[in-house]
Design a protein around this motif. Sequence first.
Motif, PDB file in Angstrom:
ATOM      1  N   ILE A 240       6.105  14.149 109.844  1.00  0.00           N
ATOM      2  CA  ILE A 240       5.859  14.775 111.141  1.00  0.00           C
ATOM      3  C   ILE A 240       5.549  13.720 112.197  1.00  0.00           C
ATOM      4  N   ASN A 241       4.784  12.693 111.821  1.00  0.00           N
ATOM      5  CA  ASN A 241       4.471  11.614 112.766  1.00  0.00           C
ATOM      6  C   ASN A 241       5.729  10.868 113.191  1.00  0.00           C
ATOM      7  N   VAL A 242       6.660  10.635 112.230  1.00  0.00           N
ATOM      8  CA  VAL A 242       7.921   9.951 112.567  1.00  0.00           C
ATOM      9  C   VAL A 242       8.733  10.808 113.533  1.00  0.00           C
ATOM     10  N   TYR A 243       8.836  12.119 113.244  1.00  0.00           N
ATOM     11  CA  TYR A 243       9.571  13.018 114.150  1.00  0.00           C
ATOM     12  C   TYR A 243       8.920  13.032 115.536  1.00  0.00           C
ATOM     13  N   GLY A 244       7.582  13.005 115.573  1.00  0.00           N
ATOM     14  CA  GLY A 244       6.898  12.986 116.862  1.00  0.00           C
ATOM     15  C   GLY A 244       7.155  11.694 117.630  1.00  0.00           C
ATOM     16  N   ASP A 245       7.107  10.549 116.908  1.00  0.00           N
ATOM     17  CA  ASP A 245       7.349   9.255 117.554  1.00  0.00           C
ATOM     18  C   ASP A 245       8.759   9.165 118.108  1.00  0.00           C
ATOM     19  N   THR A 246       9.737   9.795 117.430  1.00  0.00           N
ATOM     20  CA  THR A 246      11.138   9.726 117.872  1.00  0.00           C
ATOM     21  C   THR A 246      11.523  10.918 118.746  1.00  0.00           C
ATOM     22  N   LYS A 247      10.507  11.715 119.170  1.00  0.00           N
ATOM     23  CA  LYS A 247      10.717  12.832 120.112  1.00  0.00           C
ATOM     24  C   LYS A 247      11.664  13.900 119.563  1.00  0.00           C
ATOM     25  N   GLN A 248      11.654  14.103 118.259  1.00  0.00           N
ATOM     26  CA  GLN A 248      12.422  15.197 117.649  1.00  0.00           C
ATOM     27  C   GLN A 248      11.474  16.397 117.516  1.00  0.00           C
ATOM     28  N   HIS A 249      11.203  17.035 118.662  1.00  0.00           N
ATOM     29  CA  HIS A 249      10.143  18.037 118.719  1.00  0.00           C
ATOM     30  C   HIS A 249      10.460  19.279 117.891  1.00  0.00           C
ATOM     31  N   GLU A 250      11.711  19.707 117.864  1.00  0.00           N
ATOM     32  CA  GLU A 250      12.077  20.876 117.060  1.00  0.00           C
ATOM     33  C   GLU A 250      11.833  20.605 115.574  1.00  0.00           C
ATOM     34  N   GLU A 251      12.149  19.368 115.135  1.00  0.00           N
ATOM     35  CA  GLU A 251      11.920  19.010 113.732  1.00  0.00           C
ATOM     36  C   GLU A 251      10.432  18.999 113.411  1.00  0.00           C
ATOM     37  N   VAL A 252       9.598  18.597 114.382  1.00  0.00           N
ATOM     38  CA  VAL A 252       8.137  18.617 114.185  1.00  0.00           C
ATOM     39  C   VAL A 252       7.672  20.038 113.885  1.00  0.00           C
ATOM     40  N   LEU A 253       8.111  20.986 114.715  1.00  0.00           N
ATOM     41  CA  LEU A 253       7.673  22.371 114.530  1.00  0.00           C
ATOM     42  C   LEU A 253       8.174  22.946 113.215  1.00  0.00           C
ATOM     43  N   LEU A 254       9.388  22.580 112.817  1.00  0.00           N
ATOM     44  CA  LEU A 254       9.953  23.095 111.578  1.00  0.00           C
ATOM     45  C   LEU A 254       9.195  22.559 110.367  1.00  0.00           C
ATOM     46  N   MET A 255       8.951  21.240 110.328  1.00  0.00           N
ATOM     47  CA  MET A 255       8.265  20.630 109.191  1.00  0.00           C
ATOM     48  C   MET A 255       6.787  21.021 109.152  1.00  0.00           C
ATOM     49  N   ALA A 256       6.201  21.289 110.327  1.00  0.00           N
ATOM     50  CA  ALA A 256       4.769  21.583 110.393  1.00  0.00           C
ATOM     51  C   ALA A 256       4.407  22.886 109.688  1.00  0.00           C
ATOM     52  N   LYS A 257       5.321  23.843 109.607  1.00  0.00           N
ATOM     53  CA  LYS A 257       5.021  25.115 108.949  1.00  0.00           C
ATOM     54  C   LYS A 257       4.590  24.897 107.502  1.00  0.00           C
ATOM     55  N   GLU A 258       5.382  24.088 106.782  1.00  0.00           N
ATOM     56  CA  GLU A 258       5.053  23.818 105.378  1.00  0.00           C
ATOM     57  C   GLU A 258       3.769  23.007 105.274  1.00  0.00           C
ATOM     58  N   ALA A 259       3.591  22.010 106.160  1.00  0.00           N
ATOM     59  CA  ALA A 259       2.408  21.151 106.105  1.00  0.00           C
ATOM     60  C   ALA A 259       1.132  21.949 106.374  1.00  0.00           C
ATOM     61  N   ILE A 260       1.163  22.829 107.372  1.00  0.00           N
ATOM     62  CA  ILE A 260      -0.026  23.619 107.708  1.00  0.00           C
ATOM     63  C   ILE A 260      -0.392  24.553 106.556  1.00  0.00           C
ATOM     64  N   ALA A 261       0.615  25.180 105.951  1.00  0.00           N
ATOM     65  CA  ALA A 261       0.353  26.076 104.822  1.00  0.00           C
ATOM     66  C   ALA A 261      -0.275  25.318 103.661  1.00  0.00           C
ATOM     67  N   LEU A 262       0.257  24.126 103.347  1.00  0.00           N
ATOM     68  CA  LEU A 262      -0.273  23.334 102.245  1.00  0.00           C
ATOM     69  C   LEU A 262      -1.686  22.847 102.552  1.00  0.00           C
ATOM     70  N   ALA A 263      -1.959  22.433 103.803  1.00  0.00           N
ATOM     71  CA  ALA A 263      -3.291  21.954 104.175  1.00  0.00           C
ATOM     72  C   ALA A 263      -4.337  23.054 104.004  1.00  0.00           C
ATOM     73  N   HIS A 264      -4.011  24.300 104.387  1.00  0.00           N
ATOM     74  CA  HIS A 264      -4.935  25.416 104.174  1.00  0.00           C
ATOM     75  C   HIS A 264      -5.147  25.659 102.680  1.00  0.00           C
ATOM     76  N   GLU A 265      -4.085  25.520 101.906  1.00  0.00           N
ATOM     77  CA  GLU A 265      -4.161  25.817 100.475  1.00  0.00           C
ATOM     78  C   GLU A 265      -5.069  24.831  99.746  1.00  0.00           C
ATOM     79  N   ILE A 266      -4.982  23.534 100.109  1.00  0.00           N
ATOM     80  CA  ILE A 266      -5.781  22.519  99.411  1.00  0.00           C
ATOM     81  C   ILE A 266      -7.042  22.154 100.199  1.00  0.00           C
ATOM     82  N   ASN A 267      -7.275  22.871 101.335  1.00  0.00           N
ATOM     83  CA  ASN A 267      -8.479  22.685 102.147  1.00  0.00           C
ATOM     84  C   ASN A 267      -8.589  21.249 102.680  1.00  0.00           C
ATOM     85  N   ASP A 268      -7.493  20.720 103.201  1.00  0.00           N
ATOM     86  CA  ASP A 268      -7.450  19.364 103.760  1.00  0.00           C
ATOM     87  C   ASP A 268      -7.552  19.477 105.288  1.00  0.00           C
ATOM     88  N   SER A 269      -8.784  19.557 105.804  1.00  0.00           N
ATOM     89  CA  SER A 269      -8.993  19.792 107.231  1.00  0.00           C
ATOM     90  C   SER A 269      -8.607  18.593 108.090  1.00  0.00           C
TER      91      SER A 269
END
Length: 703
Positions: free
Chosen positions: A171-200
């Motif tokens: 997500i950081n690489v997509y953000g650095d290269t201004k691929q904003h749509e890819e950021v939003l797409l990849m973030a869905k899985e990351a946010i779900a996993l972070a809630h699941e493993i409680n990684d605030s």
Amino acid sequence: MLKRVFSFQVAFLIIIGNVLAVSDSSSQLLPDTFNLKNAQHYISYSANLVNNGELDKAKMVIELGLNKASEEKNDYLNANLGYYLADYYYYKQEYDSAHQLYFKVLPLFENLADTLMLAKTLNSIGLIYSFEQNNEKTLQYYLQEVELLNNIKKRSYKLDIEKMVLLTNIINVYGDTKQHEEVLLMAKEAIALAHEINDSVRLGSVLNTVALAQKNLGQIEQSLATFLEASRLFVALKDEFRNSFIINNIGGIFEMDNRNLDSALYYYTKALAGFEQNDYDWGISQAKLGVASVSSKKGNYKIAEQNYQEIIDLSKEHRFNQVLAMAYQGYAQMEYQKANYKKAYELNSLYQVTTDSLFNAEKQKNQTELETKYKIVQKENEINLLKNEKLSQDIKLEKANLQHFASIILLIFLLIVIYFYVIYYNRKRRANQVLLDKNKQIEQQNIQLTTMNEHIQLMNKDLQTSKLELIKANSSKDKFFSILAHDLRNPFHHILGHSQLLALKYDKLNIEERKQYADEIHNSCEQVNRLLDNLLEWSRTQSQSIEFRPQKLLVNDIINETIDLLLKTATKKSILISNKIDQEITVFADTEMLATIIRNITNNAIKFTPAGGNITIDANLLKNKLQIIIEDNGVGIKKSNINKLFKLHSNIKTRGTNDERGTGLGLAICKEFIDLHQGKIWVESEVNVGSKFYVELPYRNIT
């Protein structure tokens, strides 16, 4: 110790091979509870030392363990200790050694079927490429790790943590290269996993990147909501430093609407306090930019001026050139609002100088990226060569084994001969047949090795060719950048500056001052027009899109057309142009190209000839050639500059006697066109006496 903000430690490289013997004193570093016979003790203790920053001590323990692994041929111990040895090189900032070593860790962990360590290694490879700003390679290895982790059916907490680290990095690489749509797409899985493993912590990092992407996509309300959610997470974690970044971004959201300037100032001020508490100068400069901008919009000019000046001082001290440019720009806008045009103009000039500096830095960065990519290709080829050398060694070993086997057969054969003469003959024949077959196999292997060496040589030749092409392409790029960055930008700055002053102060200027500004704008426009004409001609020659159509021409007609075209310019300086060429003289040339050649050289003569001077155009007939001579009594050319005149990259751009500006392309275009005619061009000149330009082209009479 962390290798990157918001991510856990990632291992990267490994070295396998001979390890220098470690003295017995190394064992004194180990605690009493350490079991020298237990491989896991070496791994755990080395990991703790590296993570706690005790690098020198860690290296000694790792070498002690690698020595044990080598003696016992323990691949598991060798691979894992190599992993932490790679960490040692990383924290010592020996990145090149780390980059060379990590390629050797992959096959070890693949053979051991250690999925977690294999995933960490792939992540580390991607991280190394991200340091080299090779985003393509970075994503290649990150996505390869994603595929590896997605294929694992049995989940574990360690694997989930590794995947969370990986998704955050992507997500950081997509953000650095201004691929904003890819950021939003990849973030869905990351946010779900972070809630699941409680990684605030990583959840907050991902939400921050998502909010920035939403802002850039124009989703302002969603962006504000996401920033606020991230801020609540870090407040709950009592992490004021990370929260300062978030609330500074929130201030930027509120500043976009002039109705929310009080809220923007509140968040900027709160972020500034957080950065100052952590003594983080970059964050302080960012927060102060927000405070200064909002204060200026609210009319609190004194507070805004104080903050702008503090930002300028801080940026100069720490070389925050981008922040410095933004400070100059905002400061200039504020002074313009206050009708302090002189100071606004001075600050805007400082802004232009700073942005030019940033442009040159970006250009050097691009050059460094090209060099880095070339080094990467070299490294990959070196790795292929190492693989080929290993294959060659394997073949030699197999050949030695075969020879050893043949010796044993021969020994057995001799013993049997002593006891059984009758069996001797039959066994001898069979043994010879076996020996012949083995020799054929060895010969075939030698042929394969020879073919492989030839292939390596061809690869090296291809690499050299690619290197030359890269250098040539980079040279052409630098030519275009040099022209566009300096020759085109400077006249536009004159046009913008004088037109702005003319618009703002028109009623306050007298007629002479208005005419002066109008003349400056007109001269700058003429310079831009000449640059574009020359740049078009040069680009057509480089792309080979220009058609070369030589024919028999009357030279006198071309000369007269050129004189008519430049007569107005010459008349302004009271310069007399004389055409002494016989009307019947012909030449075999392309009409447009010859006109361009004569026009450029004559225009240069006008530019460097003082008022009241003379320019003479004459010709000499030689054997099968025509020599055109354009002579002036101008300022002349230094001998040190003569050899550089016809080269685009020479950067010789002397101003004329009336301060006329040149483009630096005219004589280079002449040289290109004359080369197409298989002709020659040269100059004879003496300073303060004048110059003679000689153009030699094929000559034919009209029948």
